[in-house]
Design a protein around this motif. Structure first.
Motif, short mmCIF file in Angstrom:
data_model
loop_
_atom_site.label_atom_id
_atom_site.label_comp_id
_atom_site.label_asym_id
_atom_site.label_seq_id
_atom_site.Cartn_x
_atom_site.Cartn_y
_atom_site.Cartn_z
N ILE A 184 101.63 -25.26 -50.51
CA ILE A 184 100.60 -24.37 -51.05
C ILE A 184 101.05 -23.78 -52.38
N TYR A 185 102.29 -23.29 -52.43
CA TYR A 185 102.80 -22.66 -53.66
C TYR A 185 102.91 -23.68 -54.80
N ILE A 186 103.40 -24.87 -54.48
CA ILE A 186 103.60 -25.88 -55.53
C ILE A 186 102.28 -26.28 -56.17
N TRP A 187 101.28 -26.55 -55.33
CA TRP A 187 100.01 -27.07 -55.86
C TRP A 187 99.11 -25.98 -56.41
N SER A 188 99.42 -24.72 -56.12
CA SER A 188 98.65 -23.63 -56.71
C SER A 188 99.34 -23.00 -57.91
N TYR A 189 100.67 -23.09 -57.98
CA TYR A 189 101.42 -22.46 -59.07
C TYR A 189 101.97 -23.48 -60.05
N VAL A 190 102.83 -24.38 -59.58
CA VAL A 190 103.47 -25.34 -60.49
C VAL A 190 102.43 -26.25 -61.14
N TYR A 191 101.45 -26.69 -60.36
CA TYR A 191 100.40 -27.54 -60.90
C TYR A 191 99.73 -26.88 -62.11
N ASN A 192 99.45 -25.59 -61.99
CA ASN A 192 98.71 -24.90 -63.06
C ASN A 192 99.58 -24.57 -64.27
N ILE A 193 100.88 -24.27 -64.06
CA ILE A 193 101.70 -23.98 -65.23
C ILE A 193 101.99 -25.26 -66.02
N VAL A 194 102.12 -26.40 -65.33
CA VAL A 194 102.28 -27.67 -66.04
C VAL A 194 100.98 -28.03 -66.75
N ARG A 195 99.85 -27.77 -66.11
CA ARG A 195 98.55 -28.05 -66.73
C ARG A 195 98.37 -27.22 -68.00
N ILE A 196 98.68 -25.94 -67.93
CA ILE A 196 98.53 -25.05 -69.09
C ILE A 196 99.49 -25.47 -70.20
N SER A 197 100.73 -25.81 -69.82
CA SER A 197 101.73 -26.22 -70.80
C SER A 197 101.30 -27.49 -71.52
N SER A 198 100.76 -28.45 -70.79
CA SER A 198 100.34 -29.70 -71.41
C SER A 198 99.15 -29.48 -72.33
N LYS A 199 98.23 -28.59 -71.97
CA LYS A 199 97.07 -28.31 -72.81
C LYS A 199 97.49 -27.59 -74.09
N ARG A 200 98.39 -26.63 -73.97
CA ARG A 200 98.87 -25.91 -75.17
C ARG A 200 99.57 -26.86 -76.13
N SER A 201 100.32 -27.80 -75.57
CA SER A 201 101.01 -28.76 -76.42
C SER A 201 100.02 -29.61 -77.20
N LEU A 231 117.93 -25.86 -52.63
CA LEU A 231 117.41 -27.23 -52.70
C LEU A 231 117.17 -27.67 -54.14
N PRO A 232 117.24 -28.99 -54.39
CA PRO A 232 116.91 -29.51 -55.72
C PRO A 232 115.42 -29.37 -55.99
N PRO A 233 114.97 -29.61 -57.22
CA PRO A 233 113.55 -29.46 -57.54
C PRO A 233 112.66 -30.36 -56.69
N ALA A 234 111.45 -29.89 -56.45
CA ALA A 234 110.50 -30.64 -55.62
C ALA A 234 110.11 -31.95 -56.29
N MET A 235 110.03 -33.01 -55.51
CA MET A 235 109.63 -34.31 -56.04
C MET A 235 108.18 -34.32 -56.49
N ASN A 236 107.37 -33.42 -55.93
CA ASN A 236 105.96 -33.34 -56.34
C ASN A 236 105.80 -32.98 -57.81
N ILE A 237 106.84 -32.39 -58.41
CA ILE A 237 106.77 -32.05 -59.83
C ILE A 237 106.62 -33.33 -60.65
N GLY A 238 107.29 -34.39 -60.23
CA GLY A 238 107.14 -35.67 -60.92
C GLY A 238 105.72 -36.19 -60.84
N THR A 239 105.09 -36.02 -59.67
CA THR A 239 103.69 -36.43 -59.52
C THR A 239 102.78 -35.61 -60.43
N ILE A 240 103.06 -34.31 -60.54
CA ILE A 240 102.23 -33.44 -61.38
C ILE A 240 102.35 -33.81 -62.85
N THR A 241 103.57 -34.11 -63.31
CA THR A 241 103.74 -34.51 -64.71
C THR A 241 103.04 -35.83 -65.00
#
Length: 391
Positions: free
Chosen positions: A158-175, A341-351
């Motif tokens: 829940i946290y990953i797909w509601s928080y990390v997903y959106n900060i990567v989305r915002i970062s990619s849009k700003r770029s 723990l190491p970083p979540a593998m779902n971060i790779g999917t989000i990128t």
């Protein structure tokens, strides 16, 4: 318990992960090509939509009850603390290393979100089976351990797909906006020409803008990502476990609908080996390099394997002192493990979804998972000694 015995006990589950990961890397080699890129994507889709929700749902349904939920209330808070502290440390790392705009969301995500999914589901059962484990009888340890790790997986998703997903989305849009020097849609009003309008018209216009802003916010919220399949599986598992009428019909040897639970459990058992094989295949991308700053990789390793575990010790010890958690060594160990723990593998999917920092993410995951083999072993041994002493 001797320190050497603790170290051996802690190293066994990590070695299991390494062996399966190495097998996944071997199968993904071009000359072998059993687990090629297209195969990994297809297998990842099956894991994402079938295996993972089945695993999370069935383990929660089997082990979570209303009484246990009251006892475990601190775990969601603890995971939230890991995200908050990791985000703060990630922000500090960004200020020091000054990465490109499109990598800032990736750095924050890697510092905040740990692999709360398949790694604990491998580590905890393996520790329960070891003779030197301080967690009691293997059967009882396995039952409660799966409840703790399943809840951790569900909350983490829940946290990953509601928080990390959106900060990567915002970062990619700003770029994208910075590189094209385009106007941001939300700031378009700054560049409008002034005009003379009445006070009443201004009020109506203001109300209209407020309504449009609310509508725009809801349109931008992607509920499908928040309610990912694993999250949906967790909700179903909670409902089955907490509601006695449903639980009696599906859980237990005499349950009339136990075949549903047995079938779901059979599907869920495929999640752990499949996920670990995919990790091994995906890590090959990191060997090719991407020109990422070494300081970023080193910084993320320090955050995840030094600063966060130290923070976790303080948080867990404080929670135990003030009576916020019950004195179960296994429960305390799981709380501490969430900081290591190491970083979540779902971060790779989000990128991959946003095409922002995909290659850099592969490098980060490669080196953080390489170092996790040592870090997880050392911290796990220390945590077992720690919980056996404080309880």
């Amino acid at each position: 318990m001797e320190v050497f015995q603790l170290f051996i006990t802690a190293s066994i589950p990590v070695l299991k992960v390494l062996f399966i990961t190495a097998l996944g890397s071997y199968l993904a080699l071009e000359r072998v090509n059993i687990l090629g890129e297209e195969t990994r994507k297809n297998l990842n889709t099956v894991v994402f939509y079938v295996f993972s929700p089945a695993l999370v749902g069935t383990k929660l349904a089997q082990t979570i009850t209303y009484d246990s939920m009251i006892k475990l209330w601190f775990m969601p808070v603890n995971i939230l603390i890991t995200f908050i502290v990791g985000s703060i440390l990630g922000w500090m790392l960004i200020q020091l290393a000054r990465p490109p705009p499109h990598l800032r969301g990736l750095v924050l995500g890697c510092c905040a979100a740990g692999n709360l999914g398949n790694l604990p589901l491998i580590i905890i059962p393996a520790l329960c089976e070891e003779k030197g484990s301080p967690f009691g009888a293997p059967e009882i340890c396995h039952t409660y351990g799966m409840a703790y790790t399943s809840l951790s997986t569900a909350i983490g998703a829940i946290y990953i797909w509601s928080y990390v997903y959106n900060i990567v989305r915002i970062s990619s849009k700003r770029s994208t906006q910075d590189s094209s020097h385009g106007l941001v849609e939300d700031d378009a009003d700054k560049y409008a020409l002034p005009c003379a309008i009445s006070q009443q018209e201004s009020r109506i216009e203001h109300q209209s803008k407020s309504k449009n802003s609310i509508v725009r916010i809801f349109n931008k919220l992607n509920l499908k990502t928040i309610f990912a399949p694993s999250t949906t599986g967790a909700i179903v598992g909670f409902a089955i476990g907490v509601i006695p009428q449903i639980r009696k019909t599906m859980i237990g040897e005499d349950a009339p609908l136990r075949v549903i639970q047995d079938t779901t459990n059979l599907l869920g058992n495929g999640a752990i080996p499949a996920l670990t094989l995919i990790i091994g295949g995906n890590l090959l991308k990191g060997l090719r390099g991407s020109g990422i700053q070494k300081s970023l990789v080193v910084g993320i390793i320090i955050v995840r394997y030094v600063l966060l575990p130290l923070t976790g010790i303080l948080i867990t010890k404080g929670a135990l002192k003030f009576g916020l958690v019950h004195s179960d060594p296994l429960y305390l160990f799981v709380l501490l493990l969430q900081y290591t723990l190491p970083p979540a593998m779902n971060i790779g999917t989000i990128t991959q979804l946003f095409g922002a920092g995909e290659n850099e993410c592969s490098v980060i995951l490669l080196w953080t998972y390489v170092f996790s083999s040592v870090s997880l072993t050392l911290w796990s041994a220390f945590f077992m000694w720690f919980v056996a002493r404080v309880v």
